[in-house]
Design an enzyme around this catalytic site. Structure first.
Site, PDB file in Angstrom:
ATOM      1  CG  ASP A 143      -1.828  -1.199   1.319  1.00  0.00           C
ATOM      2  OD1 ASP A 143      -1.995  -1.916   0.321  1.00  0.00           O
ATOM      3  OD2 ASP A 143      -2.339  -1.449   2.426  1.00  0.00           O
ATOM      4  CE  LYS A 164      -3.470  -4.516   1.513  1.00  0.00           C
ATOM      5  NZ  LYS A 164      -4.023  -3.747   2.607  1.00  0.00           N
ATOM      6  CB  CYS A 177      -1.771  -2.570   5.657  1.00  0.00           C
ATOM      7  SG  CYS A 177      -3.421  -1.825   5.513  1.00  0.00           S
TER       8      CYS A 177
END
Length: 182
Positions: free
Chosen positions: A17, A79, A111
């Site tokens: 991310d 996701k 995450c």
């Protein structure tokens, strides 16, 4: 000592991310981008698979262009869950046969942490690159690293990963990749 040693034949780079809207909110975002790009270059030179994720890209934007421009052969996973370890992700990871996961990304305590926890529970060895992960606050960053270390992750850094994968100087790989850290 095998647990603490990276072998290029058994390693994969996983980028969590590192997206435009997330990184722009981070004080040291440029350092994470720089170090992740060093690891991407090393992974490409050593033929390590590269996976990367994007958390809710519709709202948080895509991967930062400074990184995305270097991910042409990497496998992307979108996701909504905080952990990257969806069924599809795990299927693709198993297909590589790699057991040592080099982990970078945002945010350390959300995450990255949840992904590391799930990978460790599945029997993978996780190497968290401390100068390649970031959180909005130092406290959350430190807490995330501490949690992952207590779970059995190896907390490392970009240069240690690079030179551990290289193993020795004097090779064409060393000459090319050592220039990245000057």
């Amino acid at each position: 000592m095998n647990k603490f040693t990276l072998f290029k034949e058994d390693s994969l780079l996983l980028i969590i991310d590192i997206q435009e809207k997330l990184v722009s909110a981070m004080k040291d975002g440029n350092q994470v981008i720089k170090n992740t790009n060093i690891l991407i270059s090393a992974a490409k030179e050593m033929n390590l698979p590269i996976f990367f994720t994007e958390q809710y890209p519709k709202g948080l934007g895509g991967t930062s262009p400074e990184i995305n421009d270097h991910l042409e052969n990497a496998i992307k996973f979108e996701k909504n869950s905080f952990s990257a370890c969806s069924d599809n992700f795990i299927f693709n990871l198993k297909e590589t046969g790699k057991k040592k996961i080099i982990l970078t990304g945002t945010e350390t305590h959300i995450c990255v942490f949840q992904t590391a926890r799930d990978l460790i529970s599945l029997g993978y060895e996780v190497f968290v690159v401390s100068d390649g992960v970031i959180s909005r606050t130092k406290e959350n960053y430190m807490n995330g690293l501490d949690l992952m270390k207590n779970m059995g992750a190896i907390i490392t850094n970009t240069e240690t990963v690079l030179f551990d994968l290289l193993k020795k100087s004097g090779t064409p790989e060393f000459k090319l990749l050592s220039k990245l850290i000057k």
